[in-house]
Motif scaffolding. Structure first.
Motif, PDB file in Angstrom:
ATOM      1  N   GLY A 177      18.581   0.343   7.383  1.00 55.05           N
ATOM      2  CA  GLY A 177      17.042   0.101   7.212  1.00 55.05           C
ATOM      3  C   GLY A 177      16.694  -0.822   8.152  1.00 55.05           C
ATOM      4  O   GLY A 177      16.863  -1.097   9.031  1.00 55.05           O
ATOM      5  N   TYR A 200      16.372  -5.616  -8.070  1.00 56.26           N
ATOM      6  CA  TYR A 200      15.211  -5.380  -7.172  1.00 56.26           C
ATOM      7  C   TYR A 200      13.912  -5.967  -8.179  1.00 56.26           C
ATOM      8  O   TYR A 200      13.253  -6.745  -7.802  1.00 56.26           O
ATOM      9  CB  TYR A 200      14.836  -4.065  -6.860  1.00 56.26           C
ATOM     10  CG  TYR A 200      13.446  -3.751  -6.341  1.00 56.26           C
ATOM     11  CD1 TYR A 200      12.565  -2.825  -6.943  1.00 56.26           C
ATOM     12  CD2 TYR A 200      12.987  -4.394  -5.152  1.00 56.26           C
ATOM     13  CE1 TYR A 200      11.175  -2.776  -6.448  1.00 56.26           C
ATOM     14  CE2 TYR A 200      11.980  -4.083  -4.666  1.00 56.26           C
ATOM     15  CZ  TYR A 200      10.905  -3.275  -5.191  1.00 56.26           C
ATOM     16  OH  TYR A 200       9.697  -3.236  -4.504  1.00 56.26           O
ATOM     17  N   GLY A 209       6.193  -7.759  -2.786  1.00 59.11           N
ATOM     18  CA  GLY A 209       7.180  -7.035  -3.715  1.00 59.11           C
ATOM     19  C   GLY A 209       8.305  -6.086  -2.621  1.00 59.11           C
ATOM     20  O   GLY A 209       8.719  -5.049  -3.309  1.00 59.11           O
ATOM     21  N   VAL A 232      11.594  -5.768   0.294  1.00 58.30           N
ATOM     22  CA  VAL A 232      12.724  -6.165   0.938  1.00 58.30           C
ATOM     23  C   VAL A 232      12.626  -5.732   2.389  1.00 58.30           C
ATOM     24  O   VAL A 232      11.847  -4.784   2.650  1.00 58.30           O
ATOM     25  CB  VAL A 232      13.942  -5.842   0.310  1.00 58.30           C
ATOM     26  CG1 VAL A 232      14.085  -6.706  -1.127  1.00 58.30           C
ATOM     27  CG2 VAL A 232      13.926  -4.273  -0.020  1.00 58.30           C
ATOM     28  N   THR A 261       9.841  -8.292   8.079  1.00 58.03           N
ATOM     29  CA  THR A 261      10.957  -8.285   8.983  1.00 58.03           C
ATOM     30  C   THR A 261      10.531  -8.777  10.286  1.00 58.03           C
ATOM     31  O   THR A 261      11.450  -9.661  10.690  1.00 58.03           O
ATOM     32  CB  THR A 261      11.214  -6.799   9.329  1.00 58.03           C
ATOM     33  OG1 THR A 261      11.528  -5.902   8.014  1.00 58.03           O
ATOM     34  CG2 THR A 261      12.554  -6.488  10.232  1.00 58.03           C
ATOM     35  N   MET A 264      13.353   6.257   9.400  1.00 61.39           N
ATOM     36  CA  MET A 264      12.471   7.331   8.385  1.00 61.39           C
ATOM     37  C   MET A 264      13.170   8.522   8.421  1.00 61.39           C
ATOM     38  O   MET A 264      12.873   9.392   7.370  1.00 61.39           O
ATOM     39  CB  MET A 264      10.941   7.352   8.865  1.00 61.39           C
ATOM     40  CG  MET A 264      10.432   5.946   8.746  1.00 61.39           C
ATOM     41  SD  MET A 264      10.620   4.966   7.279  1.00 61.39           S
ATOM     42  CE  MET A 264       9.373   5.309   6.614  1.00 61.39           C
ATOM     43  N   TYR A 285      23.152   6.590   0.728  1.00 62.89           N
ATOM     44  CA  TYR A 285      22.092   5.497   0.668  1.00 62.89           C
ATOM     45  C   TYR A 285      20.784   5.712   0.475  1.00 62.89           C
ATOM     46  O   TYR A 285      20.045   5.076  -0.111  1.00 62.89           O
ATOM     47  CB  TYR A 285      22.257   5.191   2.384  1.00 62.89           C
ATOM     48  CG  TYR A 285      21.256   4.138   2.782  1.00 62.89           C
ATOM     49  CD1 TYR A 285      20.024   4.563   3.438  1.00 62.89           C
ATOM     50  CD2 TYR A 285      21.365   2.529   2.513  1.00 62.89           C
ATOM     51  CE1 TYR A 285      18.952   3.584   3.977  1.00 62.89           C
ATOM     52  CE2 TYR A 285      20.393   1.874   2.859  1.00 62.89           C
ATOM     53  CZ  TYR A 285      19.056   2.177   3.647  1.00 62.89           C
ATOM     54  OH  TYR A 285      18.038   1.387   3.897  1.00 62.89           O
ATOM     55  N   VAL A 334      18.466   3.892  -2.145  1.00 59.83           N
ATOM     56  CA  VAL A 334      17.246   3.525  -2.120  1.00 59.83           C
ATOM     57  C   VAL A 334      16.121   3.929  -3.061  1.00 59.83           C
ATOM     58  O   VAL A 334      15.313   3.318  -3.519  1.00 59.83           O
ATOM     59  CB  VAL A 334      16.961   3.708  -0.562  1.00 59.83           C
ATOM     60  CG1 VAL A 334      15.253   3.147  -0.201  1.00 59.83           C
ATOM     61  CG2 VAL A 334      17.771   2.781   0.325  1.00 59.83           C
TER      62      VAL A 334
HETATM   63  C1  LIG Z   1      10.166   7.227   3.126  1.00 60.50           C
HETATM   64  C2  LIG Z   1      10.944   6.387   3.581  1.00 60.50           C
HETATM   65  C3  LIG Z   1      11.050   4.885   2.823  1.00 60.50           C
HETATM   66  C4  LIG Z   1      12.084   3.832   3.432  1.00 60.50           C
HETATM   67  C5  LIG Z   1      12.306   2.764   2.229  1.00 60.50           C
HETATM   68  C6  LIG Z   1      13.060   1.684   2.513  1.00 60.50           C
HETATM   69  O1  LIG Z   1      14.332   2.133   2.852  1.00 60.50           O
HETATM   70  C7  LIG Z   1      14.643   1.467   4.156  1.00 60.50           C
HETATM   71  O2  LIG Z   1      15.642   2.175   4.863  1.00 60.50           O
HETATM   72  C8  LIG Z   1      13.384   1.311   4.823  1.00 60.50           C
HETATM   73  C9  LIG Z   1      12.471   0.950   3.421  1.00 60.50           C
HETATM   74  S1  LIG Z   1      12.661  -0.801   3.243  1.00 60.50           S
HETATM   75  C10 LIG Z   1      12.308  -1.051   1.836  1.00 60.50           C
HETATM   76  C11 LIG Z   1      10.762  -1.406   1.807  1.00 60.50           C
HETATM   77  N1  LIG Z   1      10.244  -2.638   2.479  1.00 60.50           N
HETATM   78  C12 LIG Z   1       9.296  -2.307   3.546  1.00 60.50           C
HETATM   79  O3  LIG Z   1       8.493  -1.379   3.812  1.00 60.50           O
HETATM   80  C13 LIG Z   1       8.789  -3.552   4.147  1.00 60.50           C
HETATM   81  C14 LIG Z   1       7.730  -3.507   5.121  1.00 60.50           C
HETATM   82  C15 LIG Z   1       7.416  -4.733   5.571  1.00 60.50           C
HETATM   83  N2  LIG Z   1       6.408  -4.530   6.504  1.00 60.50           N
HETATM   84  C16 LIG Z   1       8.566  -5.262   6.635  1.00 60.50           C
HETATM   85  O4  LIG Z   1       8.652  -4.907   7.738  1.00 60.50           O
HETATM   86  O5  LIG Z   1       9.250  -5.954   5.802  1.00 60.50           O
HETATM   87  C17 LIG Z   1      10.368  -1.733   0.150  1.00 60.50           C
HETATM   88  O6  LIG Z   1      10.736  -2.734  -0.180  1.00 60.50           O
HETATM   89  N3  LIG Z   1       9.649  -0.781  -0.497  1.00 60.50           N
HETATM   90  C18 LIG Z   1       9.096  -1.332  -1.864  1.00 60.50           C
HETATM   91  C19 LIG Z   1       7.621  -1.307  -2.008  1.00 60.50           C
HETATM   92  O7  LIG Z   1       7.010  -1.044  -0.776  1.00 60.50           O
HETATM   93  O8  LIG Z   1       7.306  -1.144  -3.055  1.00 60.50           O
END
Ligand SMILES: CCCCC[C@H]1O[C@@H](O)C[C@@H]1SC[C@H](NC(=O)CC[C@H](N)C(=O)O)C(=O)NCC(=O)O
Length: 221
Positions: A13, A40, A52, A54, A67, A107, A211, A215
């Motif tokens: 991720g 979480y 909110g 990670v 990030t 993605m 994975y 998620v």
């Molecule tokens: C459809 C794809 C979704 C991918 C979801 C997660 O799986 C990882 O592989 C990538 C992301 S990471 C998890 C996600 N985090 C982000 O999107 C962080 C974005 C931020 N700009 C950064 O760069 O850290 C998360 O916490 N979401 C909760 C929610 O926004 O409420």
């Protein structure tokens, strides 16, 4: 000083580039793996996740999210961010480009299986027509061992990470890029990188359905 602590799912991720940068700097880190929705929600309730979300990295008494902010902090802290602003902005440009490429791969794991082939083909084409030609040209024109200045930086770490990720999709993707091939060998041989590339390191495997399911379960989407 306490070791940095990384809070994320047990996979690549958005956290994987942070693991690479810490490893490149020779910094040992601990990991807390989010496997349940409760974990979480507890982080959220405890106010540790600014938006909110990670990745979350606990370092130097701070709870850092976002990030790119974390990567910039680490690059500066461990002298992997250039000798002046002009070098730093080039490192940012190159790092942003490789983040864009790796973001596509990240993605793709969440797309429906029937779109997988098409997605991978698109990513490999983007790598071969947009990203890798740029870095091949930089290496040719710059004529140094590293992308910026003549010193190992965050940009080099991320380009190696991106090269290896695209090679996982298409093993011959560097066939037209001799300077990138040499770059890959050179950077992989830097002791801290060599160590991280060996089995048993904290480097994570490519995303699989386990994975993705985890998620989706934790984030409930
Ligand atoms: C459809 C794809 C979704 C991918 C979801 C997660 O799986 C990882 O592989 C990538 C992301 S990471 C998890 C996600 N985090 C982000 O999107 C962080 C974005 C931020 N700009 C950064 O760069 O850290 C998360 O916490 N979401 C909760 C929610 O926004 O409420």
């Amino acid at each position: 000083a306490a070791k940095p602590k990384l809070w994320y799912f047990p996979g690549r991720g958005r956290m994987e580039s942070i693991r690479w940068l810490l490893a490149a700097a020779g910094v040992e880190f601990e990991e807390e793996f989010l496997e349940t929705r409760e974990q979480y929600e507890k982080l959220q309730k405890d106010g540790r996740l600014l938006f909110g979300q990670v990745p979350l990295v606990e370092i130097d008494g701070m709870m850092l999210t976002q990030t790119r902010a974390i990567l910039s902090y680490l690059a500066a802290k461990y002298n992997l961010y250039g000798k002046d602003l002009k070098e730093t902005v080039r490192i940012n440009m190159y790092a942003d480009g490789t983040q864009d490429l790796m973001g596509m791969i990240m993605m793709a794991a969440f797309k429906p299986p029937e779109e997988k082939e098409e997605n991978i083909a698109l990513i490999v084409t983007k790598a071969k027509t947009r990203y890798f030609p740029v870095f091949e040209k930089i290496l040719k024109e710059h004529g140094e061992d590293f992308l910026v200045g003549n010193k190992f930086s965050w940009a080099d770490v991320q380009l190696l990470e991106a090269i290896l990720m695209v090679e996982e999709l298409n093993a011959s993707v560097l066939s037209d890029f001799p300077l990138l091939k040499a770059f890959k060998a050179r950077i992989s041989n830097i002791p801290t990188m060599k160590k991280f590339l060996q089995p048993g390191s904290q480097r994570k495997p490519p995303a699989d359905s386990h994975y993705v399911d985890l998620v989706r379960r934790v984030l409930q989407f």
